[in-house]
Motif scaffolding. Structure first.
Motif, mmCIF file in Angstrom:
data_model
loop_
_atom_site.group_PDB
_atom_site.id
_atom_site.type_symbol
_atom_site.label_atom_id
_atom_site.label_comp_id
_atom_site.label_asym_id
_atom_site.label_seq_id
_atom_site.Cartn_x
_atom_site.Cartn_y
_atom_site.Cartn_z
ATOM 1 N N GLN A 180 0.833 -1.204 0.000
ATOM 2 C CA GLN A 180 0.000 0.000 0.000
ATOM 3 C C GLN A 180 0.871 1.259 0.000
ATOM 4 N N LEU A 181 1.933 1.253 0.818
ATOM 5 C CA LEU A 181 2.832 2.412 0.884
ATOM 6 C C LEU A 181 3.552 2.623 -0.448
ATOM 7 N N LEU A 182 4.010 1.530 -1.047
ATOM 8 C CA LEU A 182 4.713 1.629 -2.335
ATOM 9 C C LEU A 182 3.787 2.181 -3.412
ATOM 10 N N GLU A 183 2.540 1.707 -3.387
ATOM 11 C CA GLU A 183 1.534 2.151 -4.354
ATOM 12 C C GLU A 183 1.235 3.636 -4.149
ATOM 13 N N GLU A 184 0.902 3.961 -2.909
ATOM 14 C CA GLU A 184 0.508 5.323 -2.553
ATOM 15 C C GLU A 184 1.601 6.342 -2.892
ATOM 16 N N TYR A 185 2.853 5.951 -2.678
ATOM 17 C CA TYR A 185 3.928 6.926 -2.846
ATOM 18 C C TYR A 185 4.778 6.671 -4.096
ATOM 19 N N GLY A 186 4.124 6.046 -5.089
ATOM 20 C CA GLY A 186 4.685 6.002 -6.434
ATOM 21 C C GLY A 186 5.915 5.140 -6.649
ATOM 22 N N LEU A 187 6.074 4.077 -5.853
ATOM 23 C CA LEU A 187 7.251 3.234 -6.067
ATOM 24 C C LEU A 187 6.909 1.810 -6.511
ATOM 25 N N SER A 188 5.607 1.540 -6.670
ATOM 26 C CA SER A 188 5.188 0.192 -7.068
ATOM 27 C C SER A 188 5.916 -0.310 -8.306
ATOM 28 N N ARG A 189 6.020 0.577 -9.287
ATOM 29 C CA ARG A 189 6.639 0.188 -10.556
ATOM 30 C C ARG A 189 8.116 -0.163 -10.400
ATOM 31 N N PHE A 190 8.707 0.266 -9.301
ATOM 32 C CA PHE A 190 10.148 0.078 -9.125
ATOM 33 C C PHE A 190 10.493 -1.016 -8.126
ATOM 34 N N LYS A 191 9.482 -1.819 -7.778
ATOM 35 C CA LYS A 191 9.697 -2.880 -6.785
ATOM 36 C C LYS A 191 10.898 -3.759 -7.102
ATOM 37 N N ASN A 192 11.033 -4.098 -8.380
ATOM 38 C CA ASN A 192 12.110 -5.021 -8.754
ATOM 39 C C ASN A 192 13.365 -4.322 -9.259
ATOM 40 N N ALA A 193 13.362 -2.990 -9.176
ATOM 41 C CA ALA A 193 14.553 -2.241 -9.602
ATOM 42 C C ALA A 193 15.608 -2.290 -8.503
#
Ligand code: ADP
Ligand code: MG
Length: 254
Positions: free
Chosen positions: A117-130
């Motif tokens: 939820q935090l990753l989604e909310e603060y725009g980092l979801s797309r970078f999970k695997n980076a």
């Protein structure tokens, strides 16, 4: 506002082979639940020492620091955010942000979904695997903050978290971090030598003297317009009055 932390008559000195360095002298203040407190003081005055004491990493030589106990057991009381983000390059962004949960053996479905939820909310979801090196400076600080928030701490301690960033990035990250802390309703203590940063973020600014740090004054920060971002505060008419007031105080005790 309930009090979350009470700091009472705290003093601290470093003892080394070459002698004694008095860092803090008779520091007393409290932090309210949900408050954003900024502590400003000249470089080398003892700010990081004070945060280390607040975090419990070090014990005061004199005085006491009390944090109101949570009823829930095993909960993290304190989260720490530093100048350097300390993200590990050999881990993906996701594996970095869950590191605290992993270490504390708290990888429950609820906690992991909170991270998502935090990753989604603060725009980092797309970078999970980076890898961390693929992120901008601002995104790295956001990832570091999410790693801290994953543990759901009651008190966030921030030690000059923006000072390694260039000026423009710094203003943007400052806005980001501020919004996240407000939205997550966290109590925060920020130490900085940058008084503009303090005024742009805090509810109250505590001014420390040069070493050994003593509390010179506390200034309540109020803006007529409500819910301004740090950037908007910098442009508000009250800003320069606070700046002058705190500047004068800092120089008086320098
Ligand atoms: P600030 O964060 O405000 O720049 P610090 O809390 O880091 O200041 O340091 C306060 C003073 O204590 C400085 O004079 C510093 O040199 C000294 N100091 C900090 N850490 C140590 C240490 N581990 N041993 C001896 N002296 C230290
Ligand atoms: Mg410091």
């Amino acid at each position: 506002m309930d009090t979350l932390m009470n700091v009472s008559h705290v003093s601290y000195a470093y003892h080394t082979l070459s002698g004694e360095t008095m860092a803090l002298s008779d520091i007393t203040f409290s932090v309210g639940e949900g408050e954003f407190l900024a502590i400003v003081g000249p470089s080398g005055c003892g700010k990081s020492t004070l945060l280390s004491l607040l975090s419990g990493l070090m014990e005061p030589e004199q005085g006491t620091i009390e944090i109101r106990q949570d009823t829930e057991e095993g909960k993290t009381q304190i989260g720490y955010m530093l100048q350097k983000d300390h993200l590990f390059e050999w881990r993906t962004v996701y594996r970095n942000v869950i590191l605290g949960l992993e270490i504390q053996n708290r990888m429950t479905p609820e906690n992991l979904s909170h991270v998502d939820q935090l990753l989604e909310e603060y725009g980092l979801s797309r970078f999970k695997n980076a890898r961390p090196s693929e992120l901008s400076g601002g995104m790295r600080q956001r990832a570091a903050l999410i790693r801290t928030l994953a543990l759901d701490p009651r008190l966030l301690l921030l030690d000059e978290p923006f000072s390694a960033l260039d000026y423009q990035t710094r203003l943007n990250v400052c806005d980001d971090v501020y919004q996240i802390i407000r939205k997550e309703k966290k109590t925060a203590v920020l130490v900085t030598h940058d008084l503009s940063e303090a005024i742009s973020m805090a509810d109250r600014v505590l001014i420390l003297s040069s070493r050994p740090a003593t509390v010179c004054k506390t200034v309540e920060i109020r803006f007529a317009a409500e819910e301004l971002t740090p950037m908007q505060r910098r442009q508000a008419p009250e800003f320069k009055d606070y700046f002058n007031e705190i500047w004068k105080e800092l120089n008086h005790y320098a």
